[in-house]
Every structure is written in structure tokens, then in C-alpha cells.
Motif scaffolding. Sequence first.
Motif, short mmCIF file in Angstrom:
data_model
loop_
_atom_site.label_atom_id
_atom_site.label_comp_id
_atom_site.label_asym_id
_atom_site.label_seq_id
_atom_site.Cartn_x
_atom_site.Cartn_y
_atom_site.Cartn_z
N PHE A 190 0.81 -1.21 0.00
CA PHE A 190 0.00 0.00 0.00
C PHE A 190 0.85 1.27 0.00
O PHE A 190 0.46 2.29 -0.57
CB PHE A 190 -0.94 0.02 1.21
CG PHE A 190 -2.14 -0.88 1.04
CD1 PHE A 190 -2.97 -0.74 -0.06
CD2 PHE A 190 -2.42 -1.86 1.98
CE1 PHE A 190 -4.08 -1.57 -0.22
CE2 PHE A 190 -3.53 -2.69 1.82
CZ PHE A 190 -4.36 -2.55 0.71
N THR A 191 2.00 1.21 0.64
CA THR A 191 2.83 2.42 0.75
C THR A 191 3.87 2.54 -0.36
O THR A 191 4.44 3.61 -0.55
CB THR A 191 3.54 2.47 2.12
OG1 THR A 191 4.27 1.26 2.33
CG2 THR A 191 2.52 2.65 3.25
N ASN A 192 4.11 1.45 -1.09
CA ASN A 192 5.05 1.47 -2.21
C ASN A 192 4.40 0.80 -3.44
O ASN A 192 4.90 -0.23 -3.94
CB ASN A 192 6.35 0.75 -1.83
CG ASN A 192 7.09 1.45 -0.71
OD1 ASN A 192 7.95 2.28 -0.93
ND2 ASN A 192 6.72 1.11 0.52
N PRO A 193 3.29 1.36 -3.91
CA PRO A 193 2.48 0.67 -4.93
C PRO A 193 3.18 0.46 -6.27
O PRO A 193 3.00 -0.58 -6.90
CB PRO A 193 1.26 1.58 -5.08
CG PRO A 193 1.71 2.92 -4.61
CD PRO A 193 2.69 2.65 -3.52
N LYS A 194 3.99 1.41 -6.69
CA LYS A 194 4.64 1.27 -8.00
C LYS A 194 5.70 0.17 -7.98
O LYS A 194 5.85 -0.59 -8.93
CB LYS A 194 5.24 2.61 -8.45
CG LYS A 194 4.16 3.58 -8.94
CD LYS A 194 4.75 4.84 -9.49
CE LYS A 194 3.68 5.69 -10.19
NZ LYS A 194 2.53 5.99 -9.34
N LEU A 195 6.44 0.11 -6.88
CA LEU A 195 7.43 -0.96 -6.73
C LEU A 195 6.73 -2.32 -6.65
O LEU A 195 7.17 -3.30 -7.26
CB LEU A 195 8.28 -0.72 -5.49
CG LEU A 195 9.37 -1.75 -5.17
CD1 LEU A 195 10.31 -1.94 -6.37
CD2 LEU A 195 10.16 -1.35 -3.93
N ALA A 196 5.63 -2.37 -5.91
CA ALA A 196 4.86 -3.62 -5.80
C ALA A 196 4.32 -4.05 -7.16
O ALA A 196 4.33 -5.24 -7.50
CB ALA A 196 3.72 -3.44 -4.80
#
Length: 509
Positions: A228-234
Motif C-alpha cells: 500500500f505504501t510502495n504501490p509502483k514498486l509492488a
Amino acid sequence: MLFTIALIAAVLALAYHFYIKIFFYWERKGVPCEKPLPVIGNMKGIGSKYHFRNINQQIYDQFKGKSSFAGMYMFFRRTAMITDLDLIKQVMIKDFNYFQDRGAFNNPRDDPLTGHLFALEGDEWRSMRHKLSPVFTSGKMKQMTGVIVDVGHRLANTMDKLVKVSKVDDGNVEIKDLCARFTTDVIGSCAFGLECDSLQDPNAEFRQKGREIFTKRRYPQSVQAFVFTNPKLAKLLRMKILPDEITKFFMSAVKNTVDYRLKNGIKRNDFIDQLIQLRAEDQEAAKSGKGIDLSKGLTLEQMAAQSFVFFVAGFETSSSTMSFCLYELAMQPDIQQRVRDEIENVLAEVEGGELNYDSLAKMSYLDQVVAETLRKHPLLPHLIRECNREYKVPNTDIVLDKGVNALIPVHNIHHDPEIYPDPEKFDPSRFDPEEVKARHPMAYLPFGDGPRNCIGLRFGKVQAKVGLVSLLRRFKFTASNRTEVPLILSKKAFLLGTENGMYLRVEKI
């Protein structure tokens, strides 16, 4: 051997460079911030010892008044917590073109139900918002109110049965689950055209899946928080957030409903009908994986994603608002009676005493009570807006870089004693018209604000109010031997919720 040592040294050097680049960002900018820990940033204890509202509170208390915003780190995500209400207005409204996206996780390729309006970005969001806006006009709400009122009658009848059974347990009724069953049936009917029968059967399939969305997690809490806090990396890592069985259920529900309606020429003027009108038979851009091209309509996956978010947002938020409201009214019987008196006085002027959209709009004190419920118990701890290009912060020399998050700490603003004196007190008079007018418009943000505010806020408020009116006309709510005072709030769920349910004594009037 030398090659191995050199490789390890290179990896360590790269890791150190990454650490310095990320976790000294605010220090280099000259922005006050709380010192981060490696990898987790300022997220220590998230989901176990602390909730987002607790972590936000620490930073809010530390830096509010010293700067218009403070730096923090949500794992690797550089985040600017905005504490100045004027700057919040700049970000959400005046400079919206810099902060259009929420920076929410979406990965439609691998996790199709995440490609919904809440998470979409850029032109895809603009196009989808434009196409869905007609679904939530006051005219559409007026049409849907009759359906919601019918489900409200079933809610009261179900409560009647529960009250009879509860007499052996000090009149205790678990309020939250009943409210969720009500909103599940409303959304099932308005969005999917289906009779979910959750009020009749608490284990009905739609109710079970609705419960699982918030209780059945794909990953441990810490990994969920990272996504949720690092959506693009996920997304780059091709991670998913929803369990496969939930995706399969909602995809199947939408497909079956759409196929049945098209085959039988059925029209109900509901959410699914609106999506069917938007869909075209072919959409080459989506098929080739080039993103969402809404010029030709919607794919089945996109239809399912919009239906999914309407279901999730509609049933969970409204049911939580209803249950927190009933809890507060149980704690303050005088306010509860005043609401009940207003309901009866307004409906006494309606032919047959039947609730409708217009009579609901006349219940001004009920509106204040719901507003104060959302002030004290905002469902989202914060709002996120992602900076899409360099942004010079007004009245400073600081420039935020592309990709930095702006965080608006809704829960902490709503509980700021300088804005709301004695913030833990439930006081609907805070929303007297003159009080609202005297307060900064950004001091109250349960639905966000600006072009990216909650598209379904009108529907959510109508749904919650119909449910409350249906119950308050026939039942009295008080604290029981199982009522928690104060409520123990969950640290695991992102949305506001209680750890142990919500029990009240309910008596038939």
C-alpha cells in the motif's frame, strides 16, 4: 575469491547509496522530519503495535505549527505530511493538476479488480470519472432511495428478531455485523441487481465475501503495508493484493449478471446497467495490454473492477458509519431522543409516514449527527496525493520532486483540540451552520475534497441515514454489560474498525 569480495563490496556500496538517497531526502531538502529506520522508515510497529493514525499522530504533534509540512518515510516512500490547512487546500483543489493521483496500488494485468476508479491514474482516471459521474447524481439517488428504504424495512424486521433472541443476554446485539448485512443487501441490489439475502442469512455468499475482503489477506500485515505504501514498486514486482478466490467470485458475479441481462433484454437503471452502456463489443487497446482506452467502452475486467470498488466502498464505509453513530447515540440518550423526535416530526408530514429522498433531506439534525460521527470516527486515517511533477511549495523555497507523496492526516486533523475543542466528545452542535461557516473548509475531510473527492459520498450518506432512520424509529439503543467504553480499535485494518465488534443493548420501542 577477489571477484566475490569485489561483488559484495559493490552490492554494499549500491545499498548504501540507495539508503542515503532515500532516507536522507528530507534532511537534504531542509524539511523537518522524524529520523527513519532502514527499510521500514517511520513505519515501525505498523499493524501490530500501531495503526497509521498512531504513527501519523506522533509526527503531527511533533511538527504541527513549526512548518506547513513535515517529512516522513512510509517504508521507501518519501512522504510529506501536510499540517497546514491552507496548504492542504492548495494540494487538493488549487494545485490539483500537480496532485491528481492517489498513488494507490493498482495492477490490472495481474490483479484485475485493482483497476478501479479509486486507484486509476492520469487520463484513465479522468475518463472513468467522467463516465461514472452520471451514476451518482441526485436524480439517480432519488431513484435508488426506494430500493434502499425497502431494504431498511427488512433491516428493522431482522433487528426485531435479534432483540427477541437477545433477551437472554442482557439485550445484547452485535451492531456492526447487522449494519454490514444491511449495506451488503443495498449494494447487491443497487449495484448488481441481486437479492443477496444477507439480512435473512448472515452466512449468505455476498456477506461472506464482503467479510473476507477485510479479513482474508494475501500477505502478512507488514507485506500488505509495504504494497500500500510502495504501490509502483509492488506493481513492478507483479504483486497482487486480493486473494484469488475473491477475484474469481466478483469476476463471475459481474459476468453472469451482464450475460443474463444482455441475453434477456433486462434493464434496471442501476450501476451494472450504466457499465453495460459504456462497454463496447471490442476493445483492441485493452486486449493488446496498452492500458485503458475508454473511448470504445469497458472490458469485462474493468466493469468488474468498478463494481467491486462500489461494493467494497459502499458496504463497509456506510455500515461502519451507522454502527459508530448508534454507539455514540447509545452513550448520549438525549441526543438519540432528539434525532428520533426529528424523524417522527418530519415523517408525520409525509403521506403514509413513508421515508423518501425528500423527507430524508429535511432531517437537518440527523445530518449533523452523521457529520459528527464522521468527524470523530473518520473511516480513512489519511488521504494520499502523489506529486506528478516538480512542485514548489507556496511561501517556501522547497521543491517537492515527482513521485513524492503528500499525506493529509484526516484523523489527526479531526481530533485536533485547536480545531475541535474536547475532540473526544461527541457533539453534533459542531455542525450548526454558523459553526461550519466559521471553520476552515479543510478541517473536515471524511470524503476528501476537490476533483478527486469520493464520487459516492451522496449514495453513502443516503444509505447510512436510511438505515439509521429505520432502526431509530422502532428501537432504543443503550450501553450494555458487553459495550466497550472506550472502544478498542483495530490496528490491522486500514479502515477504521473495532477489534471486538460492537455490542449494544437494544430494546423495542
